[in-house]
Design a protein around this motif. Sequence first.
Motif, PDB file in Angstrom:
ATOM      1  N   LYS A   1       0.938  -1.205  -0.040  1.00 55.78           N
ATOM      2  CA  LYS A   1       0.118   0.041   0.049  1.00 55.78           C
ATOM      3  C   LYS A   1       0.784   1.334   0.120  1.00 55.78           C
ATOM      4  N   ASP A   2       0.413   2.208   0.050  1.00 55.79           N
ATOM      5  CA  ASP A   2       1.026   3.725  -0.127  1.00 55.79           C
ATOM      6  C   ASP A   2       0.929   4.141   1.445  1.00 55.79           C
ATOM      7  N   ARG A   3       1.966   4.953   1.714  1.00 57.67           N
ATOM      8  CA  ARG A   3       2.230   5.546   2.838  1.00 57.67           C
ATOM      9  C   ARG A   3       0.910   6.175   3.406  1.00 57.67           C
ATOM     10  N   GLN A   4       0.390   6.857   2.418  1.00 57.48           N
ATOM     11  CA  GLN A   4      -0.790   7.849   2.622  1.00 57.48           C
ATOM     12  C   GLN A   4      -2.015   7.173   3.053  1.00 57.48           C
ATOM     13  N   ALA A   5      -2.061   5.932   2.194  1.00 59.08           N
ATOM     14  CA  ALA A   5      -3.313   5.017   2.676  1.00 59.08           C
ATOM     15  C   ALA A   5      -3.279   4.398   4.009  1.00 59.08           C
ATOM     16  N   ILE A   6      -1.872   4.059   4.598  1.00 56.33           N
ATOM     17  CA  ILE A   6      -1.496   3.863   6.160  1.00 56.33           C
ATOM     18  C   ILE A   6      -1.947   4.865   6.850  1.00 56.33           C
ATOM     19  N   GLU A   7      -1.578   6.162   6.481  1.00 54.48           N
ATOM     20  CA  GLU A   7      -1.766   7.203   7.465  1.00 54.48           C
ATOM     21  C   GLU A   7      -3.394   7.434   7.519  1.00 54.48           C
ATOM     22  N   LYS A   8      -4.085   7.543   6.573  1.00 58.86           N
ATOM     23  CA  LYS A   8      -5.288   7.707   6.647  1.00 58.86           C
ATOM     24  C   LYS A   8      -6.266   6.483   7.507  1.00 58.86           C
ATOM     25  N   LEU A   9      -5.615   5.351   7.324  1.00 61.30           N
ATOM     26  CA  LEU A   9      -6.179   4.508   8.035  1.00 61.30           C
ATOM     27  C   LEU A   9      -5.926   4.578   9.465  1.00 61.30           C
ATOM     28  N   GLU A  10      -4.835   4.764   9.716  1.00 60.23           N
ATOM     29  CA  GLU A  10      -4.250   4.873  11.239  1.00 60.23           C
ATOM     30  C   GLU A  10      -5.093   6.054  11.945  1.00 60.23           C
ATOM     31  N   ASN A  11      -5.379   7.114  11.222  1.00 63.76           N
ATOM     32  CA  ASN A  11      -6.141   8.227  11.816  1.00 63.76           C
ATOM     33  C   ASN A  11      -7.740   8.144  11.665  1.00 63.76           C
ATOM     34  N   GLY A  12      -8.277   6.998  11.262  1.00 62.12           N
ATOM     35  CA  GLY A  12      -9.419   6.488  11.072  1.00 62.12           C
ATOM     36  C   GLY A  12     -10.380   7.341  10.159  1.00 62.12           C
ATOM     37  N   LYS A  13      -9.679   7.903   9.051  1.00 62.76           N
ATOM     38  CA  LYS A  13     -10.369   8.631   7.999  1.00 62.76           C
ATOM     39  C   LYS A  13     -10.897   7.881   6.932  1.00 62.76           C
ATOM     40  N   VAL A  14     -10.559   6.403   7.099  1.00 60.75           N
ATOM     41  CA  VAL A  14     -11.343   5.780   5.851  1.00 60.75           C
ATOM     42  C   VAL A  14     -11.921   4.663   6.457  1.00 60.75           C
ATOM     43  N   ASN A  15     -12.710   3.775   5.960  1.00 61.29           N
ATOM     44  CA  ASN A  15     -13.492   2.523   6.434  1.00 61.29           C
ATOM     45  C   ASN A  15     -12.603   1.502   5.768  1.00 61.29           C
ATOM     46  N   PRO A  16     -11.729   0.814   6.503  1.00 58.83           N
ATOM     47  CA  PRO A  16     -10.878  -0.214   5.749  1.00 58.83           C
ATOM     48  C   PRO A  16     -11.799  -1.506   5.372  1.00 58.83           C
ATOM     49  N   THR A  17     -11.397  -2.175   4.126  1.00 57.26           N
ATOM     50  CA  THR A  17     -12.007  -3.447   3.734  1.00 57.26           C
ATOM     51  C   THR A  17     -11.517  -4.560   4.548  1.00 57.26           C
ATOM     52  N   ILE A  18     -12.053  -5.655   4.699  1.00 50.99           N
ATOM     53  CA  ILE A  18     -11.525  -6.855   5.462  1.00 50.99           C
ATOM     54  C   ILE A  18     -10.334  -7.262   4.741  1.00 50.99           C
ATOM     55  N   TYR A  19     -10.224  -7.133   3.414  1.00 48.63           N
ATOM     56  CA  TYR A  19      -9.152  -7.519   2.464  1.00 48.63           C
ATOM     57  C   TYR A  19      -7.924  -6.690   2.966  1.00 48.63           C
ATOM     58  N   SER A  20      -7.962  -5.221   3.162  1.00 52.00           N
ATOM     59  CA  SER A  20      -6.976  -4.478   3.593  1.00 52.00           C
ATOM     60  C   SER A  20      -6.441  -4.859   5.023  1.00 52.00           C
ATOM     61  N   LEU A  21      -7.276  -5.032   5.859  1.00 46.58           N
ATOM     62  CA  LEU A  21      -6.951  -5.477   7.090  1.00 46.58           C
ATOM     63  C   LEU A  21      -6.363  -6.680   7.445  1.00 46.58           C
ATOM     64  N   ASN A  22      -6.573  -7.651   6.523  1.00 48.83           N
ATOM     65  CA  ASN A  22      -6.120  -8.892   6.434  1.00 48.83           C
ATOM     66  C   ASN A  22      -4.550  -8.689   5.863  1.00 48.83           C
ATOM     67  N   ALA A  23      -4.295  -7.910   5.012  1.00 49.01           N
ATOM     68  CA  ALA A  23      -2.998  -7.589   4.397  1.00 49.01           C
ATOM     69  C   ALA A  23      -2.285  -7.040   5.390  1.00 49.01           C
ATOM     70  N   ILE A  24      -2.835  -6.282   6.120  1.00 52.32           N
ATOM     71  CA  ILE A  24      -1.929  -5.463   7.314  1.00 52.32           C
ATOM     72  C   ILE A  24      -1.495  -6.353   8.341  1.00 52.32           C
ATOM     73  N   ALA A  25      -2.730  -7.273   8.610  1.00 47.21           N
ATOM     74  CA  ALA A  25      -2.326  -8.164   9.732  1.00 47.21           C
ATOM     75  C   ALA A  25      -1.134  -9.255   9.337  1.00 47.21           C
ATOM     76  N   ILE A  26      -1.293  -9.751   8.132  1.00 43.53           N
ATOM     77  CA  ILE A  26      -0.159 -10.410   7.787  1.00 43.53           C
ATOM     78  C   ILE A  26       1.058  -9.878   7.454  1.00 43.53           C
ATOM     79  N   ALA A  27       1.192  -8.519   7.208  1.00 45.54           N
ATOM     80  CA  ALA A  27       2.543  -7.696   7.339  1.00 45.54           C
ATOM     81  C   ALA A  27       3.076  -7.426   8.617  1.00 45.54           C
TER      82      ALA A  27
END
Length: 71
Positions: free
Chosen positions: A34-60
């Motif tokens: 993913k790009d850093r901006q996507a991670i920043e938005k996710l960490e700041n609660g500005k986006v509603n992550p998909t289960i697929y994105s959360l799974n990719a982050i958990a694996i990472a």
Amino acid sequence: MTKDQLNKKVGKRIVELRNKKGWTQSDLARACSKDRQAIEKLENGKVNPTIYSLNAIAIALDVHLYQLLKF
């Protein structure tokens, strides 16, 4: 709990787990393709992550998916 509150809690939990590994947002972004901006938005609660994105982050982060929701 509202959607915004939940997104912020998930984001805060990702920050905790990322910091535990000693990673920057860029490190996590590279690890889950993913790009850093996507991670920043996710960490700041500005986006509603998909289960697929959360799974990719958990694996990472080398954690089980449920651990992202353990707060």
